[in-house]
Design a protein around this motif. Structure first.
Motif: not given
Length: 359
Positions: A241, A295, A310
């Motif tokens: 992230d 993700a 993410t």
């Protein structure tokens, strides 16, 4: 299966003895689960669970310029009040995120900085480079310390049975402790969205702490539950992230940026980005039907691709939850579609955290 090429923590054998299923995590051999992710999630949300987080890094920053140095290398205002910790981002000169870390004030001229495991070497090189213009010493003692995170609504009362004064420690504070004949540190912090403490001890004492907590009925927990818990709480996963392609503003963490500070690494770049505006921002989603977002999944509004996830997982509280970088017009309340294994699943755009505890 052998893991001879992986680094191990001092709790590795204890985790295996407790039934831990061991996996490779950024070069470390760590438990992904014990009894199971759902059971461990339940333990932390309803009682108390513990995690081996001995792979985390510990830097000691000491000297007359300890606080000015940390002010310069962090974008947040680092508190220099005895015992207080500050969460912040460490940035490149382009304003992108090297790591997120917590700096604890032990004395006005000595701080303990806890950094992410995968970033230890890179962070230490960056600290050392930036420290050249300051009267300060930076020591990487990560190999000397082990750490257990005790988390959950009953975590602090359980910690009181093992470590004196746990319940008296305010949130985001640190205190030096004596335990099992050794000096250590206890912080009122965590990565789960629950109350709790993180206890650091020398490597040769951490097994005694693990055994004491087991004796008090604490549930051992692994990386799987930790990832679900932290995502529910809206915490960043460094390297997914947040990384050196993203700024705190893009990572939805503008609150850690203090442009009013005299100077810090990345200040000019962040000031320019704030003036120009963002193109994408870390955004949260909850699936409206069955599916597990991961993700790399694409985000769509109609036929238009709007971004990429993410982090994503199955949450026992919310079912499919995820975060990803999306265009700014994807705001809370916007219905999107997440592409999972070639199939698009409807999702609502929401604000983080997904889960907020009672602390």
């Amino acid at each position: 299966m052998t893991h001879t090429d992986l680094k191990t923590t001092p709790l590795c054998a204890a985790c295996e003895a407790a039934g831990g299923k061991m996996v490779d995590f950024h070069g470390w051999l760590l438990p992904v689960q014990f009894k199971g992710i759902l059971a461990e999630h339940k333990a932390v949300r309803e009682a108390a669970g513990m995690f081996d987080v001995s792979h985390m890094g510990q830097f000691f920053v000491e000297g007359k310029d300890a606080w000015p140095f940390l002010q310069y290398i962090n974008c947040n205002n680092i508190k220099n009040t005895l015992g207080v910790g500050t969460y912040s981002h460490i940035l490149t000169e382009k304003g992108t995120i090297i790591d997120d870390a917590i700096s604890f004030c032990l004395t006005p001229e000595k701080f303990l900085v806890v950094v992410n495991a995968a970033c230890i070497d890179g962070d230490f090189a960056w600290f050392t480079k930036q420290a050249k213009n300051f009267n300060v010493t930076v020591r990487n003692e990560s190999a000397d310390w082990a750490m257990i995170a005790l988390q959950g609504p009953k975590a602090v009362e359980t910690a009181d049975k093992v470590v004196a004064g746990a319940s008296d420690l305010p949130r985001f504070h640190i205190k030096e402790i004596e335990l099992f004949g050794a000096r250590g540190y206890m912080t009122r912090t965590g990565y789960t969205g629950e109350d709790g403490v993180e206890i650091m001890l020398p490597n040769n004492k951490i097994v005694e702490l693990w055994a004491a907590l087991l004796a008090h009925g604490v549930t051992p927990c692994g990386l799987g539950a930790r990832d679900v818990l932290r995502l529910e709480a809206g915490y960043l996963l460094n390297g997914a992230d947040a990384d050196q392609t993203r700024t705190p503003y893009e990572a939805n963490c503008g609150w850690v940026v203090k442009l009013a500070k005299e100077n810090f690494v990345g200040k000019e770049a962040l000031a320019a980005q704030k003036a120009q505006g963002l193109k994408e921002k870390l955004t949260a989603f909850v699936l409206k039907s069955a599916g597990v977002p991961r993700a790399g999944c694409k985000i769509f509004v109609g036929a238009e691709e709007k971004g990429t996830l993410t982090s994503g997982t199955y949450s026992p509280l919310f079912k499919g939850i995820a975060v990803g970088y999306a265009a700014l017009d994807v705001t809370a309340g916007t219905e999107v579609e997440i592409e999972i294994h070639g199939k698009r699943v409807k999702a609502d755009t929401v604000k983080t955290p997904f889960y907020k505890n009672r602390v």
